[in-house]
Design an enzyme around this catalytic site. Sequence first.
Site, PDB file in Angstrom:
ATOM      1  N   ARG A  35       0.841  -1.072   0.114  1.00 19.29           N
ATOM      2  CA  ARG A  35      -0.127   0.072   0.100  1.00 19.29           C
ATOM      3  C   ARG A  35       0.695   1.177  -0.045  1.00 19.29           C
ATOM      4  O   ARG A  35       1.753   1.425   0.832  1.00 19.29           O
ATOM      5  CB  ARG A  35      -0.883  -0.012   1.221  1.00 19.29           C
ATOM      6  CG  ARG A  35      -1.583   1.302   1.543  1.00 19.29           C
ATOM      7  CD  ARG A  35      -2.543   1.358   2.449  1.00 19.29           C
ATOM      8  NE  ARG A  35      -3.776   0.734   1.996  1.00 19.29           N
ATOM      9  CZ  ARG A  35      -4.987   0.832   2.445  1.00 19.29           C
ATOM     10  NH1 ARG A  35      -5.175   1.714   3.507  1.00 19.29           N
ATOM     11  NH2 ARG A  35      -6.050   0.149   1.809  1.00 19.29           N
TER      12      ARG A  35
ATOM     13  N   HIS B  31      -7.686   0.937  -6.186  1.00 16.22           N
ATOM     14  CA  HIS B  31      -7.776  -0.128  -4.879  1.00 16.22           C
ATOM     15  C   HIS B  31      -8.603  -1.092  -5.583  1.00 16.22           C
ATOM     16  O   HIS B  31      -9.825  -1.479  -5.199  1.00 16.22           O
ATOM     17  CB  HIS B  31      -8.625   0.910  -3.888  1.00 16.22           C
ATOM     18  CG  HIS B  31      -8.612   0.155  -2.538  1.00 16.22           C
ATOM     19  ND1 HIS B  31      -7.688  -0.877  -2.236  1.00 16.22           N
ATOM     20  CD2 HIS B  31      -9.110   0.698  -1.377  1.00 16.22           C
ATOM     21  CE1 HIS B  31      -8.024  -0.946  -0.974  1.00 16.22           C
ATOM     22  NE2 HIS B  31      -8.643  -0.309  -0.517  1.00 16.22           N
TER      23      HIS B  31
ATOM     24  N   GLN C 204     -10.117  -4.053  -2.855  1.00 17.51           N
ATOM     25  CA  GLN C 204     -11.426  -3.403  -2.398  1.00 17.51           C
ATOM     26  C   GLN C 204     -12.538  -3.751  -3.485  1.00 17.51           C
ATOM     27  O   GLN C 204     -13.580  -4.210  -3.117  1.00 17.51           O
ATOM     28  CB  GLN C 204     -11.361  -1.936  -2.254  1.00 17.51           C
ATOM     29  CG  GLN C 204     -12.687  -1.458  -1.724  1.00 17.51           C
ATOM     30  CD  GLN C 204     -12.914  -1.639  -0.238  1.00 17.51           C
ATOM     31  OE1 GLN C 204     -12.207  -1.487   0.712  1.00 17.51           O
ATOM     32  NE2 GLN C 204     -14.168  -2.303  -0.006  1.00 17.51           N
TER      33      GLN C 204
ATOM     34  N   ASP D  52     -17.137   7.470  -1.340  1.00 17.40           N
ATOM     35  CA  ASP D  52     -15.764   7.276  -0.784  1.00 17.40           C
ATOM     36  C   ASP D  52     -15.347   8.617  -0.116  1.00 17.40           C
ATOM     37  O   ASP D  52     -16.330   9.689  -0.550  1.00 17.40           O
ATOM     38  CB  ASP D  52     -14.620   6.947  -1.784  1.00 17.40           C
ATOM     39  CG  ASP D  52     -13.586   6.843  -1.078  1.00 17.40           C
ATOM     40  OD1 ASP D  52     -13.465   6.531   0.137  1.00 17.40           O
ATOM     41  OD2 ASP D  52     -12.397   6.665  -1.940  1.00 17.40           O
TER      42      ASP D  52
ATOM     43  N   CYS E 185     -16.371   1.921   1.001  1.00 18.19           N
ATOM     44  CA  CYS E 185     -14.926   1.054   1.209  1.00 18.19           C
ATOM     45  C   CYS E 185     -14.693   1.134   2.827  1.00 18.19           C
ATOM     46  O   CYS E 185     -13.826   0.346   3.448  1.00 18.19           O
ATOM     47  CB  CYS E 185     -13.907   1.250   0.332  1.00 18.19           C
ATOM     48  SG  CYS E 185     -13.089   3.162   0.495  1.00 18.19           S
TER      49      CYS E 185
ATOM     50  N   ARG F 166     -13.545  -8.367   1.913  1.00 23.22           N
ATOM     51  CA  ARG F 166     -12.109  -8.248   1.864  1.00 23.22           C
ATOM     52  C   ARG F 166     -11.554  -9.273   2.203  1.00 23.22           C
ATOM     53  O   ARG F 166     -10.661  -9.737   1.432  1.00 23.22           O
ATOM     54  CB  ARG F 166     -11.765  -6.947   2.626  1.00 23.22           C
ATOM     55  CG  ARG F 166     -12.116  -5.532   2.672  1.00 23.22           C
ATOM     56  CD  ARG F 166     -11.828  -5.264   1.031  1.00 23.22           C
ATOM     57  NE  ARG F 166     -10.484  -5.132   0.775  1.00 23.22           N
ATOM     58  CZ  ARG F 166      -9.639  -3.997   1.334  1.00 23.22           C
ATOM     59  NH1 ARG F 166     -10.147  -3.106   2.097  1.00 23.22           N
ATOM     60  NH2 ARG F 166      -8.276  -4.162   0.920  1.00 23.22           N
TER      61      ARG F 166
HETATM   62  N1  NVA Z   1      -9.856   6.986  -1.220  1.00 22.01           N
HETATM   63  C1  NVA Z   1      -9.657   6.451  -0.129  1.00 22.01           C
HETATM   64  C2  NVA Z   1      -9.684   4.861   0.266  1.00 22.01           C
HETATM   65  C3  NVA Z   1      -9.268   4.352   1.600  1.00 22.01           C
HETATM   66  C4  NVA Z   1      -9.487   2.927   1.618  1.00 22.01           C
HETATM   67  C5  NVA Z   1      -8.034   6.814   0.198  1.00 22.01           C
HETATM   68  O1  NVA Z   1      -7.302   6.445  -0.458  1.00 22.01           O
HETATM   69  O2  NVA Z   1      -7.685   7.344   1.451  1.00 22.01           O
HETATM   70  N1   CP Z   2     -11.092   0.079   2.762  1.00 19.18           N
HETATM   71  C1   CP Z   2      -9.865   0.041   3.054  1.00 19.18           C
HETATM   72  O1   CP Z   2      -8.826  -0.126   2.414  1.00 19.18           O
HETATM   73  O2   CP Z   2      -9.589   0.299   4.535  1.00 19.18           O
HETATM   74  P1   CP Z   2      -8.442   0.304   5.179  1.00 19.18           P
HETATM   75  O3   CP Z   2      -7.851   1.757   4.832  1.00 19.18           O
HETATM   76  O4   CP Z   2      -8.512   0.183   6.839  1.00 19.18           O
HETATM   77  O5   CP Z   2      -7.348  -0.614   4.837  1.00 19.18           O
END
Ligand code: NVA
Ligand code: CP
Length: 322
Positions: free
Chosen positions: A118, A145, A148, A241, A281, A309
């Site tokens: 990540r 993502h 997800q 989101d 998500c 997930r």
């Molecule tokens: N769009 C959000 C998704 C978090 C799971 C982010 O990147 O922070």
């Molecule tokens: N939805 C998701 O990816 O959650 P986290 O940021 O908690 O991993």
Amino acid sequence: MVETYKASEIEKTQLKGKDFLQLSDFSTDEILYMLDVAQELKGLQKQGKPQPHLSGKVLGMIFEKSSTRTRVSFEVGMLQLGGHAIFLSSKDIQLGRGESISDTAKVLSRYVDGIMIRTFSHDSVEELASHATVPVINGLTDLQHPTQVLADLLTILEHKGKLAGLKLCYIGDGNNNMAHSLMEGAVKVGMDISIASPAGYLPNGKITEKAIQAGKLTGSQIAVTNDPIEAIKDADVIVTDVWTSMGQEEETALRLEAFRGFQVNENLCKHAKDDFIFLHCLPAHRGEEVTAEVIDGSHSVVFDEAENRLHAQKAILKLLLT
Ligand code: NVA
Ligand code: CP
């Protein structure tokens, strides 16, 4: 029209050793196959049956951003498959002190059977994958993502009994990881997708164009608009989101202003189908992108989505790492 597959029908699908970087890298058959395997593994898990497909295998998990669901679901998933996961915060490993991505990829490939990462830049994940000799899984970048969205497709399939022919509507930041992966996923499985975003926050042009082309194979339509009511009309699935993704915190005030009018609330949802489901998500900000009435209401399936997930990623891990 895309049908759901049974695993036995497409055993020819070869996913072993592949990377999982974005959904556009996979065929419709491969995505439906992953969903099928996810459902099988979920069934076994619910029955308390062992699934030792990754006995002795190790997943390295590099995190440059925060996580609750991704970290825990990958770690638990590896354990349930008989393997092990190692959490590698970029604050603690040498990558965070400037060691190159290519050296990190080569070294980790000597120890582990797969790498989940990540991070911020999607290019970093592509670079890691190009130097790693084990499968690399994208656990979120600024652009995509995909794990997800595989879980989201599983959740929609469970609640609606099908994917092809549904209309999914995404309201909010069109230029973020969720919007892009949802577009890529929807068109692979024959769902129509409409995205409503304010000017300046529309989806990436290249990803949109590629998805439009992919949609021609499955009959999926993509619509991008600035009008949330137009986008949500007759939707089967509503998704939103956060307005400020990880790494964009300095833009929070600007974004709060820009996204006003793009909140998913009960008034807006009246334009969707009566039996719509709501996905997010998570993490969510009640009172910003979604009201508490919607996310905690009877149409919301966000906790099934979070649980999925685990099951979707176990399918990815089983298929790529065995
Ligand atoms: N769009 C959000 C998704 C978090 C799971 C982010 O990147 O922070
Ligand atoms: N939805 C998701 O990816 O959650 P986290 O940021 O908690 O991993």
